[in-house]
Each structure stands twice: as C-alpha cells, then as structure tokens.
Design a protein around this motif. Sequence first.
Motif, PDB file in Angstrom:
ATOM      1  N   VAL A 129       0.830  -1.209   0.000  1.00 16.68           N
ATOM      2  CA  VAL A 129       0.000   0.000   0.000  1.00 16.68           C
ATOM      3  C   VAL A 129       0.862   1.255   0.000  1.00 16.68           C
ATOM      4  CG1 VAL A 129      -1.683   1.351   1.307  1.00 16.68           C
ATOM      5  CG2 VAL A 129      -1.953  -1.132   1.105  1.00 16.68           C
ATOM      6  N   PHE A 130       1.790   1.345   0.948  1.00 12.58           N
ATOM      7  CA  PHE A 130       2.545   2.594   1.041  1.00 12.58           C
ATOM      8  C   PHE A 130       3.523   2.759  -0.126  1.00 12.58           C
ATOM      9  CE2 PHE A 130       6.301   0.561   3.071  1.00 12.58           C
ATOM     10  CZ  PHE A 130       7.317   1.319   2.513  1.00 12.58           C
ATOM     11  N   SER A 131       4.062   1.653  -0.655  1.00 16.30           N
ATOM     12  CA  SER A 131       4.982   1.745  -1.785  1.00 16.30           C
ATOM     13  C   SER A 131       4.281   2.319  -3.008  1.00 16.30           C
ATOM     14  CB  SER A 131       5.559   0.358  -2.108  1.00 16.30           C
ATOM     15  OG  SER A 131       6.448   0.436  -3.202  1.00 16.30           O
ATOM     16  N   LEU A 188       8.464   5.270  13.548  1.00 19.16           N
ATOM     17  CA  LEU A 188       7.960   5.848  14.796  1.00 19.16           C
ATOM     18  C   LEU A 188       6.626   5.235  15.191  1.00 19.16           C
ATOM     19  CD1 LEU A 188       8.436   8.085  16.960  1.00 19.16           C
ATOM     20  CD2 LEU A 188       7.002   9.581  15.527  1.00 19.16           C
ATOM     21  N   ILE A 189       5.729   5.093  14.238  1.00 20.32           N
ATOM     22  CA  ILE A 189       4.400   4.557  14.537  1.00 20.32           C
ATOM     23  C   ILE A 189       4.462   3.074  14.879  1.00 20.32           C
ATOM     24  CG2 ILE A 189       2.147   4.045  13.493  1.00 20.32           C
ATOM     25  CD1 ILE A 189       2.464   6.752  11.976  1.00 20.32           C
ATOM     26  N   GLU A 190       5.315   2.330  14.187  1.00 19.24           N
ATOM     27  CA  GLU A 190       5.457   0.905  14.480  1.00 19.24           C
ATOM     28  C   GLU A 190       6.150   0.653  15.810  1.00 19.24           C
ATOM     29  OE1 GLU A 190       5.635  -2.096  10.938  1.00 19.24           O
ATOM     30  OE2 GLU A 190       7.252  -0.643  10.707  1.00 19.24           O
ATOM     31  N   ALA A 412      -3.170   5.037   9.917  1.00 21.10           N
ATOM     32  CA  ALA A 412      -4.415   4.316   9.602  1.00 21.10           C
ATOM     33  C   ALA A 412      -4.170   2.817   9.550  1.00 21.10           C
ATOM     34  CB  ALA A 412      -4.978   4.826   8.276  1.00 21.10           C
ATOM     35  N   GLN A 413      -3.080   2.409   8.939  1.00 23.42           N
ATOM     36  CA  GLN A 413      -2.762   0.982   8.905  1.00 23.42           C
ATOM     37  C   GLN A 413      -2.496   0.437  10.304  1.00 23.42           C
ATOM     38  OE1 GLN A 413       0.515   1.206   6.015  1.00 23.42           O
ATOM     39  NE2 GLN A 413      -0.752   0.088   4.564  1.00 23.42           N
ATOM     40  N   HIS A 414      -1.856   1.251  11.127  1.00 21.83           N
ATOM     41  CA  HIS A 414      -1.605   0.849  12.512  1.00 21.83           C
ATOM     42  C   HIS A 414      -2.918   0.648  13.268  1.00 21.83           C
ATOM     43  CE1 HIS A 414       0.003   0.828  16.570  1.00 21.83           C
ATOM     44  NE2 HIS A 414      -0.718   1.906  16.860  1.00 21.83           N
TER      45      HIS A 414
END
Length: 462
Positions: A129-131, A188-190, A412-414
Amino acid sequence: MEMSWEQSITYSINTVYLLFSAYLVFVMQLGFAMLCAGSVRAKNAMNIMLTNVVDAVVGSISYYLFGFAFAFGDTSNPFIGTNFFALKDVPNTSFDYSFFLYQWAFAIAVAGITSGSIAERTQFSAYLVFSFFLSGFVYPVVAHWVWSSSGWLSASSTNPLFASGAIDFAGSGVVHMVGAVAGFWGALIEGPRVGRFDAFGKPVPMRGHNATLVVLGTFLLWFGWFGFNPGSFDKILVAYPSTTNQGNWTAIGRTAVTTTLAGSTAGIVTLFGRRLLVGHWDALDVCNGVLGGFVAITSGCAVVEPWAAIVCGFFSAWVLIGLNIVVTKLNFDDPLEATQLHGGCGAWGLIFTGLFAKEEFVIQAYEAGDTSVVRPYGLFMGGGWGLLGCQVIELLVILGWVSVTMGPIFYAQHRLGILRISTEEEIAGLDISSHGGYAYNTHQEENQPRFYADYMRMHDHS
C-alpha cells in the motif's frame, strides 16, 4: 516538426546518454537489495529482498499510471502536473520515453529508502500500500515542485522564487529526504523491533547477518550514483553562448568528481570517528558514511568546486554519527539508519548547496552558460541569501508534505492492525511466517523444523 541533421545527432547522443544513466540508477536497486539483505538478520533476508523487488514492479505501474503525470505532465501548474497517459516519443519534451525511464528509476529508489526504516517488523500487505502511494503520488508532487520547469520551487522556472529557486540537482531533498521522512513516520508509529531495547531502555545490538552483502551493496550504489548525479544533465549537448567551452560536457566530469570526493571523505571521517567512539574499526559504519556523503552531495554536485565537496563529506559524516547517537537515546529504531542517513545527510546537502554553490557553475547548469544572467548563488561564495532561503524552504515543505501524507497512511494501517506483524511472527522471522521458508539452505534441514515448530506453537494454530 522534422529535425535538422544537427538536431538529430544531438538528440541521439542525449538519448543514449540518458538511457545509460537510467540503467545505472536502476542498478542501485540491486545495491539497495544487497545492502538491506546484509543489514537485517538472516530470518528476514527473504522478506527484505522481496520488498526491493516490489519497489520496482509496483513503482513501475504507479509511476506510469499517475506519478509521471503528477511530476512532469503539465507545464502550467506550479503545484501538480496532470495530462495522464500522454507518454509518447516526442523529442525534447517531458513526455519522451527515455526521460520517463530515467525519472522512473528515481521514483522507485524512494520507496527503497523507506523500506529500510521499517524492516523486520512490517506486514507485507502494508508495504504494498505505502509503496504504491509513495512512488505514485507523494514523491512525484515534490519532483514537480523542484524539477518541473513550471514548479513553484524550480530553479529552471522562468520566474524562480527569490530569483533563484531551489537547487536540488539530483535529489538530496526530492529523493532522499522524501524517502527518509516517510520512513521516519513508519518506524515511529510501528515502534522498535522486539528486543532492540532492554527493560531499562538501553540499546541491544542487532547486527546484520552478512557484512559481505553490505559492502557489495555499497559499491553497487556507488556505481549507480554515477548515473544518479552526472546523469541528471539530461540535455548534455547544450552549447553555451559567449563561451569557448563545450557546454554541459564540461560539467559532467566535475559532477562525477564531486560525488566521489564527498563520499570518500565521509567514509574516511566515519572510519576514524567511529574508531574514537567505539574503539575498533568497523566496515559497516564506513559503508554508511560513504553513502551519507553521496546523499549530501547529490543536491549541489553540479554547482560546487571539488574542494567544497570534501567539506560536504566531512560534515555529512558527523551529521550521521551525531544523529545515530541521538535516535538511540530516544529509543528510535531504524534498522538501516535510513532516516538518519537519507534524511539528516539529505537536509545537510540542501543547506550545503545554499552555502557553497559557485556562480559560474550555477550559470552553467541552469542558464546554459549565459554569463549575462545574474542570479543568486552560495552565501559563503558571496551570492547572498536568495539561494539559501530557497534551500531552507524546500527542506521545510518536504518535511511538511511527506508528514501530512505518509503519516496518516501509516497511522491508519496501525489502527486497523495491518501495519506490524505479531510478536510471535517477529520472533520467528518474517521469512518463515510470511514467505514459507528461509533465504539460505545452509543447515536449513536441521534448523527449520525446530523454528517452524516454535512458530506454530507460539501462533497457536490448534
């Protein structure tokens, strides 16, 4: 309109040179793959190599469908391009096939930077998705601002900002900072990898499994950078008026030299700097130091003297060393130091250009050598504040744009639970949990059943 014989020769040579440069930049994907594979633990080698392949294949589709148009598709809009599916073979236009291929090679490199920051703990579906989003939209918009002739920050604009525009010749900001800022938000989010910091917050070393691959990847990236920087002279046979030299040909060799000197200086400074800090020589630190020097010089490679490139490399090494110390104290985990290397050194490269760009070389690169034109150049070279101001603005808008686009994507994925793998999967390794087996066959027969049994037990498939 039919070209003259002279125009045909010029276009033919330009095309061959640009395509060859595109092939060199594409070789950097192999360099990224080897560098990343060697820098992670063996149980995640298959996963990280797959992400590098995905960068190329997904980036090809997204950049063709959307990215190229957003970057170069409209010569009137200062903020974003349009005119989708207009790619065709029209000599000396932004829709020429060879120009597309060269710009595509840049676009897929951006996602490779981000993949290093979130390695060893990211779900593969989230990576897809992010790629796609990064190479198809986020990066191309920045490329339009800085590299399109109509971009509001472009140094090639007919009415550039502060009479200068931002000089980011091959992408310290456009490519490296964009990938790094995206990677920062993902990491950071992960959060850090399992076991990276102990219960007291002290870092626990997690060395990559293969130093040979890291060194191989570094040299492949070095080789590819000779297409990345000198290749950015996409119109190489420009004839300079009122001069006796051979146009942009004179700048191509200098650009390769400044690239080499900056990387080499950063490597040697990192070698001795890390020796003083940790007490031993470390080949892996030197490799990252070399790459940091390349990242920093990428902005000003065409507009600075060789001695200035040495200055660039010297300070980029200390930027990298310093940022690595800071992020460790903050419990930030980037397995490949991509945020610090591409982000920190990329930001320094933009500032460096605003300080050391030489007037003659700026005129060569952006005014076809027309000495009657007056425009800002490096502050330390007597050129005023205009260029440095544009460089700072580019730095800030990249931070802002990538943060407001990629930050929400990762968050959002998180929140949906599709960003990070489970603790059990991370301990077992992404290769066995997501890809059906390990990258290496050595001792696999005796090790895989035990690891797989442990993973199945932890994952509780009963």
